[in-house]
Design a protein around this motif. Structure first.
Motif, PDB file in Angstrom:
ATOM      1  N   LEU A  10       0.824  -1.214   0.000  1.00 33.44           N
ATOM      2  CA  LEU A  10       0.000   0.000   0.000  1.00 33.44           C
ATOM      3  C   LEU A  10       0.857   1.263   0.000  1.00 33.44           C
ATOM      4  O   LEU A  10       0.518   2.245  -0.670  1.00 33.44           O
ATOM      5  N   ASN A  47      -4.887  -2.607 -11.910  1.00 32.69           N
ATOM      6  CA  ASN A  47      -5.546  -2.084 -10.713  1.00 32.69           C
ATOM      7  C   ASN A  47      -6.159  -0.709 -10.911  1.00 32.69           C
ATOM      8  O   ASN A  47      -6.407   0.013  -9.950  1.00 32.69           O
ATOM      9  N   THR A  63      -5.886   3.046  -2.723  1.00 29.72           N
ATOM     10  CA  THR A  63      -6.667   2.152  -1.860  1.00 29.72           C
ATOM     11  C   THR A  63      -7.489   1.164  -2.678  1.00 29.72           C
ATOM     12  O   THR A  63      -7.606  -0.007  -2.309  1.00 29.72           O
ATOM     13  N   ILE A  64      -8.032   1.612  -3.784  1.00 28.18           N
ATOM     14  CA  ILE A  64      -8.792   0.719  -4.658  1.00 28.18           C
ATOM     15  C   ILE A  64      -7.855  -0.301  -5.296  1.00 28.18           C
ATOM     16  O   ILE A  64      -8.182  -1.484  -5.409  1.00 28.18           O
ATOM     17  N   ASP A  66      -5.065  -1.440  -4.056  1.00 28.20           N
ATOM     18  CA  ASP A  66      -4.670  -2.410  -3.034  1.00 28.20           C
ATOM     19  C   ASP A  66      -5.794  -3.415  -2.790  1.00 28.20           C
ATOM     20  O   ASP A  66      -5.551  -4.614  -2.671  1.00 28.20           O
ATOM     21  N   GLN A  67      -7.017  -2.939  -2.756  1.00 30.13           N
ATOM     22  CA  GLN A  67      -8.169  -3.820  -2.549  1.00 30.13           C
ATOM     23  C   GLN A  67      -8.318  -4.811  -3.714  1.00 30.13           C
ATOM     24  O   GLN A  67      -8.547  -5.998  -3.491  1.00 30.13           O
ATOM     25  N   LYS A  68      -8.172  -4.334  -4.942  1.00 28.89           N
ATOM     26  CA  LYS A  68      -8.277  -5.211  -6.110  1.00 28.89           C
ATOM     27  C   LYS A  68      -7.189  -6.288  -6.096  1.00 28.89           C
ATOM     28  O   LYS A  68      -7.460  -7.460  -6.385  1.00 28.89           O
ATOM     29  N   ARG A  70      -5.570  -7.493  -3.474  1.00 33.42           N
ATOM     30  CA  ARG A  70      -5.835  -8.443  -2.385  1.00 33.42           C
ATOM     31  C   ARG A  70      -6.945  -9.417  -2.774  1.00 33.42           C
ATOM     32  O   ARG A  70      -6.878 -10.607  -2.462  1.00 33.42           O
ATOM     33  N   GLU A  71      -7.981  -8.923  -3.429  1.00 28.33           N
ATOM     34  CA  GLU A  71      -9.079  -9.796  -3.863  1.00 28.33           C
ATOM     35  C   GLU A  71      -8.586 -10.836  -4.861  1.00 28.33           C
ATOM     36  O   GLU A  71      -8.968 -12.002  -4.792  1.00 28.33           O
ATOM     37  N   SER A  74      -6.618 -13.507  -2.970  1.00 22.42           N
ATOM     38  CA  SER A  74      -7.434 -14.365  -2.103  1.00 22.42           C
ATOM     39  C   SER A  74      -8.249 -15.373  -2.907  1.00 22.42           C
ATOM     40  O   SER A  74      -8.584 -16.436  -2.405  1.00 22.42           O
TER      41      SER A  74
END
Length: 100
Positions: A10, A47, A63-64, A66-68, A70-71, A74
């Motif tokens: 991040l 991203n 932030t978006i 980083d979220q993408k 991580r998804e 996972s």
């Protein structure tokens, strides 16, 4: 010579977003972060935020991004996400089945 790779975190994404908004080139960003330019291009492409309704919101947001990322990571962990699948795999391996 051994190469090591680490995911962009991040903090680096914040720097990328800040430098992109300051109109720095990908080459300069890559040099400042100590990464290959292809890594930065890939990060920006995969991203990037795209809003279909409000096109002015399209762009790279840390932030978006980083979220993408991580998804995506996972989703690869199927045995963690699906308890019944993990139990089945453990049961089969314990009874002598090969993972192949």
């Amino acid at each position: 010579m051994e190469r090591t790779y680490s995911h962009i975190d991040l903090d680096e994404r914040r720097k990328i977003a800040r430098w992109r908004s300051a109109k720095l080139s990908v080459d300069v960003i890559a040099e400042k972060l100590g990464r290959h330019r292809a890594t930065i291009f890939r990060e920006l492409k995969s991203n990037q935020f795209n809003d279909v309704e409000i096109t002015d919101l399209r762009g790279y947001y840390c932030t978006i991004a980083d979220q993408k990322a991580r998804e995506r990571r996972s989703k690869q962990r199927k045995l963690i996400r699906f308890d019944h699948l993990r139990k089945s795999v453990v049961e089969h391996i314990s009874s002598g089945w090969s993972p192949q």
